[in-house]
Motif scaffolding. Structure first.
Motif, PDB file in Angstrom:
ATOM      1  N   UNK A 102       0.831  -1.198   0.000  1.00  0.00           N
ATOM      2  CA  UNK A 102       0.000   0.000   0.000  1.00  0.00           C
ATOM      3  C   UNK A 102       0.869   1.252   0.000  1.00  0.00           C
ATOM      4  N   UNK A 103       1.899   1.251   0.835  1.00  0.00           N
ATOM      5  CA  UNK A 103       2.783   2.408   0.940  1.00  0.00           C
ATOM      6  C   UNK A 103       3.519   2.664  -0.363  1.00  0.00           C
ATOM      7  N   UNK A 104       4.144   1.635  -0.910  1.00  0.00           N
ATOM      8  CA  UNK A 104       4.953   1.835  -2.103  1.00  0.00           C
ATOM      9  C   UNK A 104       4.122   1.973  -3.363  1.00  0.00           C
ATOM     10  N   UNK A 105       2.878   1.516  -3.342  1.00  0.00           N
ATOM     11  CA  UNK A 105       2.003   1.740  -4.482  1.00  0.00           C
ATOM     12  C   UNK A 105       1.724   3.227  -4.635  1.00  0.00           C
ATOM     13  N   UNK A 106       1.514   3.902  -3.506  1.00  0.00           N
ATOM     14  CA  UNK A 106       1.295   5.357  -3.553  1.00  0.00           C
ATOM     15  C   UNK A 106       2.540   6.075  -4.055  1.00  0.00           C
ATOM     16  N   UNK A 107       3.707   5.613  -3.635  1.00  0.00           N
ATOM     17  CA  UNK A 107       4.958   6.240  -4.066  1.00  0.00           C
ATOM     18  C   UNK A 107       5.149   6.055  -5.565  1.00  0.00           C
ATOM     19  N   UNK A 108       4.835   4.875  -6.060  1.00  0.00           N
ATOM     20  CA  UNK A 108       5.061   4.599  -7.481  1.00  0.00           C
ATOM     21  C   UNK A 108       4.100   5.363  -8.379  1.00  0.00           C
ATOM     22  N   UNK A 109       3.005   5.865  -7.833  1.00  0.00           N
ATOM     23  CA  UNK A 109       2.043   6.625  -8.627  1.00  0.00           C
ATOM     24  C   UNK A 109       2.467   8.085  -8.808  1.00  0.00           C
ATOM     25  N   UNK A 110       3.411   8.534  -8.004  1.00  0.00           N
ATOM     26  CA  UNK A 110       3.862   9.930  -8.095  1.00  0.00           C
ATOM     27  C   UNK A 110       4.752  10.107  -9.317  1.00  0.00           C
ATOM     28  N   UNK A 111       4.726  11.317  -9.855  1.00  0.00           N
ATOM     29  CA  UNK A 111       5.557  11.595 -11.026  1.00  0.00           C
ATOM     30  C   UNK A 111       7.009  11.822 -10.602  1.00  0.00           C
ATOM     31  N   UNK A 112       7.908  11.552 -11.533  1.00  0.00           N
ATOM     32  CA  UNK A 112       9.333  11.711 -11.280  1.00  0.00           C
ATOM     33  C   UNK A 112       9.694  13.176 -11.545  1.00  0.00           C
ATOM     34  N   UNK A 113      10.395  13.829 -10.621  1.00  0.00           N
ATOM     35  CA  UNK A 113      10.760  15.242 -10.822  1.00  0.00           C
ATOM     36  C   UNK A 113      11.631  15.431 -12.063  1.00  0.00           C
ATOM     37  N   UNK A 114      11.424  16.551 -12.743  1.00  0.00           N
ATOM     38  CA  UNK A 114      12.190  16.864 -13.960  1.00  0.00           C
ATOM     39  C   UNK A 114      13.692  16.915 -13.693  1.00  0.00           C
TER      40      UNK A 114
END
Length: 61
Positions: A34-46
């Motif tokens: 659950x924790x890392x699923x939320x992290x993986x949904x975030x966009x990667x900074x430019x």
């Protein structure tokens, strides 16, 4: 030469303890997912993407 599995002493564990261990592993697993699923949904900074591109160019040169 003996394997690590053979070296371990086998101890009898009650069904309740096995169940408790399994429940703990399942709870930890679902919490981490659950924790890392939320992290993986975030966009990667430019800035990070630019750093990766620069490293790629540097390694292929």
């Amino acid at each position: 030469m003996t394997s690590k599995r053979e070296q371990r002493q086998t101890t009898k564990v009650s069904a309740e303890e096995r169940h408790a261990r399994r429940a703990f592993r399942n709870a930890m697993s679902s919490g981490l997912k659950r924790t890392y699923d939320r992290v993986s949904q975030k966009s990667v900074p430019d800035e990070f993407m630019n750093l990766l591109k620069a490293a790629d160019q540097k390694s292929s040169a």
